[in-house]
Design an enzyme around this catalytic site. Sequence first.
Site, mmCIF file in Angstrom:
data_model
loop_
_atom_site.group_PDB
_atom_site.id
_atom_site.type_symbol
_atom_site.label_atom_id
_atom_site.label_comp_id
_atom_site.label_asym_id
_atom_site.label_seq_id
_atom_site.Cartn_x
_atom_site.Cartn_y
_atom_site.Cartn_z
ATOM 1 N N ARG A 108 32.615 15.728 -9.408
ATOM 2 C CA ARG A 108 33.221 16.362 -8.222
ATOM 3 C C ARG A 108 33.153 17.859 -8.449
ATOM 4 N NH1 ARG A 108 38.811 15.044 -5.106
ATOM 5 N NH2 ARG A 108 37.362 13.516 -4.236
ATOM 6 N N HIS A 135 30.738 13.852 0.996
ATOM 7 C CA HIS A 135 31.632 12.955 0.240
ATOM 8 C C HIS A 135 31.187 11.501 0.497
ATOM 9 C CE1 HIS A 135 34.965 11.645 -1.995
ATOM 10 N NE2 HIS A 135 35.973 11.921 -1.194
ATOM 11 N N GLN A 138 33.365 8.236 -0.305
ATOM 12 C CA GLN A 138 34.474 7.993 0.615
ATOM 13 C C GLN A 138 34.013 7.172 1.812
ATOM 14 O OE1 GLN A 138 37.869 9.217 0.497
ATOM 15 N NE2 GLN A 138 38.014 7.692 2.115
ATOM 16 N N ASP A 226 40.916 14.665 8.814
ATOM 17 C CA ASP A 226 41.043 15.067 7.414
ATOM 18 C C ASP A 226 41.808 16.382 7.411
ATOM 19 O OD1 ASP A 226 40.701 15.323 4.656
ATOM 20 O OD2 ASP A 226 38.594 15.917 4.776
ATOM 21 N N CYS A 265 40.901 10.076 4.868
ATOM 22 C CA CYS A 265 40.509 9.872 3.458
ATOM 23 C C CYS A 265 41.657 10.137 2.500
ATOM 24 C CB CYS A 265 39.302 10.736 3.121
ATOM 25 S SG CYS A 265 39.631 12.513 3.182
ATOM 26 N N ARG A 293 38.552 2.333 -1.893
ATOM 27 C CA ARG A 293 37.776 3.226 -2.769
ATOM 28 C C ARG A 293 37.371 2.485 -4.032
ATOM 29 N NH1 ARG A 293 37.949 8.738 -2.239
ATOM 30 N NH2 ARG A 293 36.266 8.632 -3.767
HETATM 31 N N1 NVA Z 1 37.791 17.592 2.868
HETATM 32 C C1 NVA Z 1 38.679 17.390 1.749
HETATM 33 C C2 NVA Z 1 38.550 16.005 1.224
HETATM 34 C C3 NVA Z 1 39.457 15.670 0.081
HETATM 35 C C4 NVA Z 1 39.265 14.281 -0.429
HETATM 36 C C5 NVA Z 1 38.375 18.420 0.679
HETATM 37 O O1 NVA Z 1 37.193 18.680 0.423
HETATM 38 O O2 NVA Z 1 39.315 18.969 0.099
HETATM 39 N N1 CP Z 2 39.924 10.888 -0.660
HETATM 40 C C1 CP Z 2 39.740 11.421 -1.869
HETATM 41 O O1 CP Z 2 38.613 11.672 -2.310
HETATM 42 O O2 CP Z 2 40.880 11.610 -2.573
HETATM 43 P P1 CP Z 2 41.074 12.407 -3.933
HETATM 44 O O3 CP Z 2 40.841 13.857 -3.639
HETATM 45 O O4 CP Z 2 42.478 12.114 -4.350
HETATM 46 O O5 CP Z 2 40.056 11.905 -4.925
#
Ligand code: NVA
Ligand code: CP
Length: 308
Positions: A108, A135, A138, A226, A265, A293
């Site tokens: 990540r 992502h 997800q 989101d 998500c 997930r």
């Molecule tokens: N769009 C959000 C998703 C988190 C799972 C982010 O990138 O922070």
């Molecule tokens: N939805 C998601 O990816 O959650 P986290 O940021 O907790 O991994």
Amino acid sequence: MTRHFLELSDAGGDALAAMIGDAIERKAWRKDVPKGAPDGDAPLAGRVLAMVFEKNSTRTRVSFDMAMRQLGGSAIVLDAGTTQLGRGETIADTARVLSRMADAIMIRTDDHAKIEEMAAHASVPVINGLTDRSHPCQIVADLQTVVEHGKALPGLELAWLGDGNNVLNSIVEAAGLLKFNVRIAVPEGYDSDPAYIERARALGARITVTRDPREAASGADVVVTDTWVSMGQQGAEARIAAMTPYQVNAELMQQTRADALFLHCLPAHRGEEVTDAVIDGPRSVVWDEAENRIHAQKSVLRWVFGQL
Ligand code: NVA
Ligand code: CP
């Protein structure tokens, strides 16, 4: 050839459909099995996943760890800040070393170019656990959730409200691969990446963009939102002001089909992109989505190891 999962299109529509089916089957099989116990066939016995986090995570971290346990393997979590990556060791060298020590890498990170760099120098599969651009993991879980709740994907009308972000890019990519339609309602200045939209349209998905949240929600089968401020983004105040009209609330949900689902998500910012009444309401499937997930990530792992 090493299978990387940087984008849903790395797998393609047939494999994505197979992942969703596999996730549903394996979830059903282990209904009464303790969460940490392996599946009967333990298909990834002896395999180790190295997970690198350059951003926070709850679901991605726990679901991949649980996924590896259930598949008979194990996982190692590396918080970038406490590794040599955090002191300037290159992505390329990290990829080379982790490839010698582990069987797959999940990362990540922020800049999508970093994950491409990781894949270019890794000799084991690299999985995208979220970048600023996409992502994909997800969305496998999201689509599993939609199917489990009785909705067919081809022709599905999915409405996205709020920010044109990384999660939306992967939804749009999936729409092209599995032939569903996306109505995007985001404020001006916060549009999603047009390249994803163009590719999905070229594959036959109907992707519409509007500034009117009610228009997007009208007759929708699924409503998705989101956070308005993704990890690493600046200008929270301006973003929240621009996106406030795009909140998913009870009034907005009245525009949808009566049996529409609500997905998010998570983590959610209650009172911003979604109200308590919607996320805790009867149309919300967010806890199934979160659980999925695990099941979806198992399918992604099986795919990168050539088992799907
Ligand atoms: N769009 C959000 C998703 C988190 C799972 C982010 O990138 O922070
Ligand atoms: N939805 C998601 O990816 O959650 P986290 O940021 O907790 O991994």
